[in-house]
Design an enzyme around this catalytic site. Structure first.
Site, PDB file in Angstrom:
ATOM      1  CB  THR A   1      -0.891   0.051   1.252  1.00  0.00           C
ATOM      2  OG1 THR A   1      -0.051   0.091   2.419  1.00  0.00           O
ATOM      3  CG2 THR A   1      -1.802  -1.150   1.348  1.00  0.00           C
TER       4      THR A   1
ATOM      5  CB  THR B   1       4.655  -0.040   2.290  1.00  0.00           C
ATOM      6  OG1 THR B   1       4.279   0.429   3.589  1.00  0.00           O
ATOM      7  CG2 THR B   1       5.547  -1.253   2.443  1.00  0.00           C
TER       8      THR B   1
ATOM      9  NE  ARG C   1      -9.847   9.643   8.611  1.00  0.00           N
ATOM     10  CZ  ARG C   1     -10.653  10.052   9.579  1.00  0.00           C
ATOM     11  NH1 ARG C   1     -11.890   9.611   9.621  1.00  0.00           N
ATOM     12  NH2 ARG C   1     -10.241  10.900  10.486  1.00  0.00           N
TER      13      ARG C   1
ATOM     14  CB  ILE D   1      -9.048   1.815  10.763  1.00  0.00           C
ATOM     15  CG1 ILE D   1      -9.337   3.137  11.509  1.00  0.00           C
ATOM     16  CG2 ILE D   1     -10.305   0.948  10.689  1.00  0.00           C
ATOM     17  CD1 ILE D   1      -9.749   2.966  12.955  1.00  0.00           C
TER      18      ILE D   1
ATOM     19  CE  LYS E   1     -11.536 -16.462  14.087  1.00  0.00           C
ATOM     20  NZ  LYS E   1     -12.896 -15.866  13.939  1.00  0.00           N
TER      21      LYS E   1
ATOM     22  CG  HIS F   1      11.527  -4.407  55.790  1.00  0.00           C
ATOM     23  ND1 HIS F   1      11.061  -5.328  56.688  1.00  0.00           N
ATOM     24  CD2 HIS F   1      12.779  -4.830  55.486  1.00  0.00           C
ATOM     25  CE1 HIS F   1      11.970  -6.260  56.909  1.00  0.00           C
ATOM     26  NE2 HIS F   1      13.027  -5.971  56.181  1.00  0.00           N
TER      27      HIS F   1
ATOM     28  CD  GLU G   1      19.126  -7.809  49.761  1.00  0.00           C
ATOM     29  OE1 GLU G   1      18.819  -8.823  49.127  1.00  0.00           O
ATOM     30  OE2 GLU G   1      18.560  -7.470  50.820  1.00  0.00           O
TER      31      GLU G   1
END
Length: 542
Positions: free
Chosen positions: A48, A51, A78, A141, A152, A295, A347
């Site tokens: 797209t 790119t 968009r 989006i 998925k 502590h 420590e």
């Protein structure tokens, strides 16, 4: 899954050859190397906008998404990839014959790899002067939609979301002769879902603080809480050995650098955070400041003309507690201080930096941890982060306790007025008191023009008992509280708490005020010629 699908034989898929890849990225880092590997293995590239132009400039043959969909980019970009031929190519299950048949019927070509990273929404929000319109335009989006589709369907599609994944992916593609493995696709899908969750959380957080049709007070805290943080550090165990534990949130390793010693423990991290919150109160001090934490409670805090003097005074304030505790400095650690620290076991030692000779000297103690910190990042994290604590059955969230006073001037409400030195000493005690567990009482004294804690009472169920404990600690270590300055994190509910301090030798006190018996407390201070400052702000720390 429908009954017909569950009954249909599923073909096992491990290695999936990459025949078609869709690339749509904002960050072009390393993209050419990945595209080169793909084309060497005969992969058709679709892309797209920006790119596509970038890859063509690099000499690659690239097809447009419009060639795939037959539909142009519209609405200023968009709408580009929200199309059945894109999402169908990502979603249809290659192992189901019915899906393959439907894809052929509707001329949906498989997309075997999706390379997507999202618009820089969080970076735009953080950009000084960014307008609401600019920020909203950076809500991606199509990217998250494609990302979810591909993730998925990880059994057939590889989803790549970060340039950090490219090197490993290139090696895997080469090893598998132009295919991706199921193990790789599953991990990439896992990363993708985590990315989307964090991205959506950032957008939700931004909208939660907008005040369009909402009061500013209501907008401060979200109506629903979603937390998405990467696992930053695995821990040997939690607060106790029988409890599992881990650190989440990458910001910690940006603020603190573990430069030497054993791995940090759960309790170390709690103490480091407490120490950092305290030292941040003195970020703009013209004097060196050192504190010892045990502590999560400060047990000795002092200012000095140099960092060694500050530490010696803080150590002397409570010479019993520093053993096994946390030492934090607001100045670089010198070799002279390092040699002093080597005389007992601390420590963790935290400092903005360690001089080279100091670092070598401190490394002689193998069980010690050395940590550097960025003060500006501590301040930024404290001011921008909400405080979250779990309780049984829920989570509490609040804004951090950053402010010191509600009243802008420290003025006595009694006739005894304060000297400049006393005002500085009260402010010092007040800053320390903020970081002591309630009920908190802190006595400070001025020695040679510089403040130091002389007695600290914390965690008692009675404010009077906290005051008594602080006085007893001072006596135990030989500190006189004559002409001392006392701070109380909350109001004195009765005059007895203040009287306890007065009898110990305090000549000035600082507290929030706000009790129904404030008048009684003021009268007691007046009768004993003691200055009393009411800040109008409480600092409980449970």
């Amino acid at each position: 899954m429908s009954h017909s699908q569950s009954a249909e034989k599923e073909l096992p898929i491990d290695l999936v050859p990459i025949k078609r890849a869709l690339l749509s990225v904002f960050d072009k880092t390393g993209l050419a190397d990945l595209a080169k590997t793909l084309t060497q293995h005969g992969v058709d590239l679709y892309s797209t906008g920006g790119t596509e132009r970038y890859l063509k400039e690099k000499g690659f043959t690239v097809h447009t998404v419009e060639e795939l969909t037959g539909f142009p980019e519209v609405f200023d970009g968009r709408l580009k990839t929200l199309h059945p031929l894109v999402h169908g190519g990502l979603l249809y299950r290659r192992e189901l014959a019915s899906h393959v048949s439907q894809a052929e019927e509707h001329e949906i070509s498989a997309i075997d790899m999706l390379i997507v990273n999202l618009y820089p929404f969080e970076e735009t929000v953080a950009k000084p002067g960014a307008t609401q319109g600019e920020i909203i335009e950076q809500i991606d989006i199509g990217g998250p939609a494609m990302l979810r589709s591909a993730a998925k369907n990880f059994r057939g599609v590889a989803i790549v979301t970060s340039p950090n994944q490219y090197a490993g992916l290139i090696d895997s593609i080469e090893k598998n002769s132009g295919a991706t493995s199921l193990a790789d696709r599953f991990q990439l899908a896992n990363d993708a879902f985590a990315l989307v969750a964090g991205y959506d959380k950032a957008i939700s957080d931004y909208f939660a603080q907008l005040t369009i049709g909402t009061s500013a007070a209501d907008a401060k805290l979200p109506s629903e809480l979603t937390i998405t943080l990467p696992k930053a550090l695995g821990l040997r165990y939690g607060e106790n050995p029988q409890q599992n534990g881990a650190l989440y949130g990458a910001d910690f390793t940006q603020i603190f650098q573990h430069v030497w010693g054993k791995e940090l423990s759960y309790n170390n991290l709690l103490d480091i955070s407490a120490a950092a919150g305290l030292i941040a109160e003195f970020a703009h001090s013209t004097n060196a400041v050192a504190a010892v934490i045990k502590h999560t409670n400060p047990c000795g805090v002092a200012e000095g003309r140099d960092i060694l003097e500050a530490f010696e005074r803080a150590f002397k304030a409570d010479p019993e507690s520093p053993f096994g505790g946390i030492t934090i400095l607001n100045r670089p650690c010198t070799v002279a201080l390092a040699e002093r620290l080597n005389t007992f076991f601390s420590e963790v030692v935290l400092a903005p930096s360690f001089d080279a000779d100091a670092l070598e000297a401190l490394k002689k103690k193998k069980d010690r941890r050395l940590v550097t910190f960025d003060m500006a990042k501590i301040i930024g994290a404290r001011s921008s982060s909400m405080e979250i604590r779990s309780i049984i059955g829920g989570i509490l969230m609040q804004e951090p306790d950053i402010a010191l006073y509600a009243n802008t001037k420290l003025e006595s409400v009694t006739s005894r007025k304060l000297t400049t030195e006393e005002i500085g000493g009260l402010e010092f005690a007040w800053k320390v008191c903020k970081h002591v567990k309630s009920n908190a009482i802190v006595y400070a004294v001025i020695e040679d023009g510089l403040p130091v804690t002389a007695g600290i009472g914390c965690g008692q169920t009675s404010r009077v008992e906290s005051s008594r404990l602080a006085v007893e600690r001072a006596k135990q270590f030989g500190h006189s509280l004559r002409n001392s300055l006392v701070a109380s994190d909350a109001f004195f509910p009765f005059a007895d708490g203040l009287l306890e301090a007065i009898h110990a030798g305090a000549i000035a006190a600082i507290e929030p005020g706000g009790s129904v018996r404030d008048a009684e407390v003021i009268v007691a201070a007046e009768e004993h010629n003691v200055s009393l400052v009411m800040t109008g702000m409480r600092h409980f720390k449970h």
